[in-house]
Design a protein around this motif. Structure first.
Motif, mmCIF file in Angstrom:
data_model
loop_
_atom_site.group_PDB
_atom_site.id
_atom_site.type_symbol
_atom_site.label_atom_id
_atom_site.label_comp_id
_atom_site.label_asym_id
_atom_site.label_seq_id
_atom_site.Cartn_x
_atom_site.Cartn_y
_atom_site.Cartn_z
ATOM 1 N N LYS A 199 42.179 45.492 26.054
ATOM 2 C CA LYS A 199 41.792 46.383 26.665
ATOM 3 C C LYS A 199 41.484 45.974 28.372
ATOM 4 N N GLN A 200 40.732 44.556 28.219
ATOM 5 C CA GLN A 200 40.575 44.269 29.288
ATOM 6 C C GLN A 200 41.595 43.722 30.011
ATOM 7 N N GLU A 201 42.584 42.945 29.671
ATOM 8 C CA GLU A 201 43.972 42.860 29.318
ATOM 9 C C GLU A 201 44.622 43.978 30.983
ATOM 10 N N THR A 202 44.268 44.994 29.845
ATOM 11 C CA THR A 202 44.689 46.816 30.923
ATOM 12 C C THR A 202 44.146 47.279 32.307
ATOM 13 N N ILE A 203 42.882 46.365 31.628
ATOM 14 C CA ILE A 203 42.534 46.967 33.365
ATOM 15 C C ILE A 203 42.301 46.268 34.458
ATOM 16 N N SER A 204 42.705 44.303 33.556
ATOM 17 C CA SER A 204 42.825 44.145 35.025
ATOM 18 C C SER A 204 44.200 43.791 35.546
ATOM 19 N N ASP A 205 45.416 44.564 34.491
ATOM 20 C CA ASP A 205 46.150 44.543 35.275
ATOM 21 C C ASP A 205 46.037 45.561 36.583
ATOM 22 N N TYR A 206 45.481 47.028 36.266
ATOM 23 C CA TYR A 206 45.426 47.894 37.196
ATOM 24 C C TYR A 206 44.246 48.148 38.365
ATOM 25 N N GLU A 207 43.450 46.812 37.882
ATOM 26 C CA GLU A 207 42.010 46.737 39.305
ATOM 27 C C GLU A 207 42.443 46.657 40.322
ATOM 28 N N GLN A 208 43.093 45.854 40.861
ATOM 29 C CA GLN A 208 43.436 45.644 41.948
ATOM 30 C C GLN A 208 43.805 46.499 42.854
ATOM 31 N N TYR A 209 44.508 48.078 42.145
ATOM 32 C CA TYR A 209 44.803 49.328 42.372
ATOM 33 C C TYR A 209 43.539 50.288 42.525
ATOM 34 N N LEU A 210 42.409 50.284 41.854
ATOM 35 C CA LEU A 210 41.554 51.007 41.316
ATOM 36 C C LEU A 210 39.545 50.592 42.149
ATOM 37 N N PHE A 211 39.735 48.931 41.714
ATOM 38 C CA PHE A 211 39.240 48.117 42.952
ATOM 39 C C PHE A 211 39.176 47.396 44.253
ATOM 40 N N ASP A 212 39.564 48.300 45.253
ATOM 41 C CA ASP A 212 39.576 47.808 46.230
ATOM 42 C C ASP A 212 39.045 47.592 47.017
ATOM 43 N N THR A 213 38.199 46.538 47.872
ATOM 44 C CA THR A 213 37.175 46.498 48.928
ATOM 45 C C THR A 213 37.044 46.742 49.992
ATOM 46 N N SER A 214 38.869 46.023 50.262
ATOM 47 C CA SER A 214 39.390 46.359 51.377
ATOM 48 C C SER A 214 38.932 47.549 52.696
ATOM 49 N N TYR A 215 39.268 49.055 51.907
ATOM 50 C CA TYR A 215 38.551 50.269 51.869
ATOM 51 C C TYR A 215 37.057 50.661 52.285
ATOM 52 N N VAL A 216 36.568 50.057 51.294
ATOM 53 C CA VAL A 216 35.015 49.874 52.245
ATOM 54 C C VAL A 216 35.070 49.183 53.148
ATOM 55 N N GLU A 217 34.971 48.913 53.159
ATOM 56 C CA GLU A 217 34.840 47.162 54.198
ATOM 57 C C GLU A 217 35.575 48.034 55.821
ATOM 58 N N LYS A 218 37.059 48.453 55.762
ATOM 59 C CA LYS A 218 36.720 48.974 56.597
ATOM 60 C C LYS A 218 37.077 49.628 56.918
ATOM 61 N N ASP A 219 36.199 50.764 56.497
ATOM 62 C CA ASP A 219 35.592 51.861 57.162
ATOM 63 C C ASP A 219 34.628 52.335 58.312
ATOM 64 N N PRO A 220 34.594 52.397 58.807
ATOM 65 C CA PRO A 220 33.659 53.029 60.088
ATOM 66 C C PRO A 220 32.837 53.871 58.992
ATOM 67 N N THR A 221 33.250 55.375 58.426
ATOM 68 C CA THR A 221 32.517 55.855 57.815
ATOM 69 C C THR A 221 32.080 55.580 57.098
ATOM 70 N N ALA A 222 31.736 54.253 56.331
ATOM 71 C CA ALA A 222 31.639 54.758 54.367
ATOM 72 C C ALA A 222 30.821 55.059 54.207
ATOM 73 N N PHE A 223 30.067 55.781 52.966
ATOM 74 C CA PHE A 223 28.631 56.236 52.804
ATOM 75 C C PHE A 223 28.060 54.930 51.940
ATOM 76 N N PHE A 224 28.775 53.935 51.945
ATOM 77 C CA PHE A 224 27.830 52.539 51.116
ATOM 78 C C PHE A 224 28.730 51.535 51.542
ATOM 79 N N THR A 225 27.825 50.647 51.202
ATOM 80 C CA THR A 225 28.589 48.904 52.008
ATOM 81 C C THR A 225 29.207 47.941 50.251
ATOM 82 N N THR A 226 29.992 48.094 50.805
ATOM 83 C CA THR A 226 30.161 46.734 49.907
ATOM 84 C C THR A 226 30.050 46.508 48.865
#
Length: 107
Positions: free
Chosen positions: A27-54
């Motif tokens: 299960k951990q491996e399965t999530i790790s395989d897809y985590e790069q798509y699910l958990f991408d902080t670059s969207y938050v870091e680049k969004d000037p209208t973000a509702f929350f911090t990184t």
């Protein structure tokens, strides 16, 4: 919307990857395989209208991931017949323990 989609995807991945302690590593491996798509902080870091911090995003993601593991365990119990699908027929001692999850972290 993306959060809801991530919750569904992650829960489904966990269910499909099996159940039991033996498959926990899988299960951990399965999530790790897809985590790069699910958990991408670059969207938050680049969004000037973000509702929350990184940092808040990371905290929320960890809580969401933990929630999905607990939810998948509960669904797996229902699928293998060790937990009734009717809440009136369930023994509370068989419920998945979600006491360590703070829902406010997923805001």
């Amino acid at each position: 919307m993306k959060t809801k989609i991530c919750l569904v995807i992650m829960t489904l991945l966990l269910i499909l990857s099996g159940c039991g302690k033996k498959e926990e590593e899988k299960k951990q491996e399965t999530i790790s395989d897809y985590e790069q798509y699910l958990f991408d902080t670059s969207y938050v870091e680049k969004d000037p209208t973000a509702f929350f911090t990184t940092k808040q995003f990371e905290k929320g993601y960890k809580a969401m991931k933990q929630f999905c593991f607990v939810r998948a365990a509960s669904i797996q119990k229902q699928l293998n017949g060790t937990l009734s699908t009717h809440s009136s027929e369930q023994d509370p001692s068989d419920w998945a323990d979600a006491s360590g999850i703070d829902l406010l972290d997923m805001n």
